[in-house]
Design an enzyme around this catalytic site. Sequence first.
Site, PDB file in Angstrom:
ATOM      1  N   THR A   1       0.392   5.969  -3.267  1.00 60.70           N
ATOM      2  CA  THR A   1      -0.053   4.753  -2.555  1.00 60.70           C
ATOM      3  C   THR A   1      -0.864   3.842  -3.476  1.00 60.70           C
ATOM      4  OG1 THR A   1      -2.048   5.797  -1.633  1.00 60.70           O
ATOM      5  CG2 THR A   1      -0.035   5.918  -0.312  1.00 60.70           C
TER       6      THR A   1
ATOM      7  N   TYR B   1     -12.140  -2.527  -1.311  1.00 63.97           N
ATOM      8  CA  TYR B   1     -11.675  -1.639  -2.383  1.00 63.97           C
ATOM      9  C   TYR B   1     -12.242  -2.065  -3.725  1.00 63.97           C
ATOM     10  CZ  TYR B   1      -8.736   2.054  -0.626  1.00 63.97           C
ATOM     11  OH  TYR B   1      -8.315   3.227  -0.045  1.00 63.97           O
TER      12      TYR B   1
ATOM     13  N   LEU C   1      -2.112  -0.039  -0.204  1.00 66.20           N
ATOM     14  CA  LEU C   1      -1.742  -0.131   1.218  1.00 66.20           C
ATOM     15  C   LEU C   1      -1.078   1.199   1.625  1.00 66.20           C
ATOM     16  CD1 LEU C   1      -2.009  -2.324   3.421  1.00 66.20           C
ATOM     17  CD2 LEU C   1       0.439  -2.712   3.145  1.00 66.20           C
ATOM     18  N   HIS C   2      -1.929   2.212   1.812  1.00 62.30           N
ATOM     19  CA  HIS C   2      -1.432   3.586   1.959  1.00 62.30           C
ATOM     20  C   HIS C   2      -0.413   3.802   3.095  1.00 62.30           C
ATOM     21  CE1 HIS C   2      -5.073   4.595  -0.403  1.00 62.30           C
ATOM     22  NE2 HIS C   2      -5.741   3.858   0.468  1.00 62.30           N
ATOM     23  N   ASP C   3      -0.842   3.489   4.316  1.00 56.50           N
ATOM     24  CA  ASP C   3      -0.160   4.075   5.483  1.00 56.50           C
ATOM     25  C   ASP C   3       1.291   3.651   5.709  1.00 56.50           C
ATOM     26  OD1 ASP C   3      -2.388   5.586   5.958  1.00 56.50           O
ATOM     27  OD2 ASP C   3      -3.190   4.277   7.514  1.00 56.50           O
TER      28      ASP C   3
END
Length: 319
Positions: A196, A233, A245-247
């Site tokens: 990610t 961040y 933008l992990h999810d």
Amino acid sequence: KIPVWLDCDVGHDDAMALILAAYHPSISLLGVSTVAGNSSLKNTTANTISVMQAAGIKGIGVYKGASRPLVKPAAYAGDIHGASGLAGTALLPEPDFATYLSEDTNAVNAMYRAIISSQVPVCVVAVGPLTNIALLISMYPQIIPKIRTLSIMGGAVALGNVTAAAEFNIHFDPEAAHIVLNSGIAHISIVPLDVTHTVLTTKNVIRRIAESVPVPRFAQLITDLLLYFSSTYGGVFGMGDGAPLHDPVAVAYLFMRNAFVERYVRVDVDCSAGHGQGRTYCDMFGRTGKPPNCWVATSVDVEQFWNTMLEALVAASKE
Ligand code: BDR
Ligand code: CA
């Protein structure tokens, strides 16, 4: 279409995961459950509903899940997502609980009902702490063969983001992650931080979103959220241009698996109270001799991801 259940703790990047899951043409979103993580359950539930309203996501029930981890006390991510869990914009609508929140039952029972009654096995995507999923498979083990894929955003091969060792979702509830990874679900995958952190909300990406999303108010809401996320961040991790933008990357795994490089390995969770608490030990060299239990993504085609995310945002703005 792939039937999908989304479990989330909205959250800036969760909001994008929700939009991608609702608007990708190959997904049929069965329901959404909320969990404590980025903020309290009350806040993550309110945030989920207001994102659904803003993005025109209708006809999908929202169910409240666990308000705390199984064993540890809760420790939210206010430094990244703000006290509300979704700070940085004045454009979010007041959540309409009466329309969206299904209070007849809780998240675990709702997931059970949806999955057991589906004609075909269901994919579950979990982008918050794994508390609800651990409760689901503990209370209803008969559900396990009905889960086609469990795609998790969580863990890390190398980096930690909440401690030097651990990623937030796993660190928030390590015992739940341990239960899930040892559940015997046929296909468990993790999209870890190592991946990610290549999917960044750079100024270029945000400009592209601002230019492509046709409804100015919705474009502003999305760019407000992404700019806030990038700035926290920047402050907390000293990251230069953009935040990971992990999810939504774990949502994308369900319909564009060929955009990922991955390895099937043993992953164990550190449930000790020491320095390694919440760490995912990914046995990339097969040193434990234990059977693999998890597909670990090691890279993703970032351009392909952004193209898909952008299409979903454009579709959402038109609703
Ligand atoms: C994960 O932690 C949360 O803050 C994000 O929403 C994401 O699910 C990244 O470590
Ligand atoms: Ca999340």
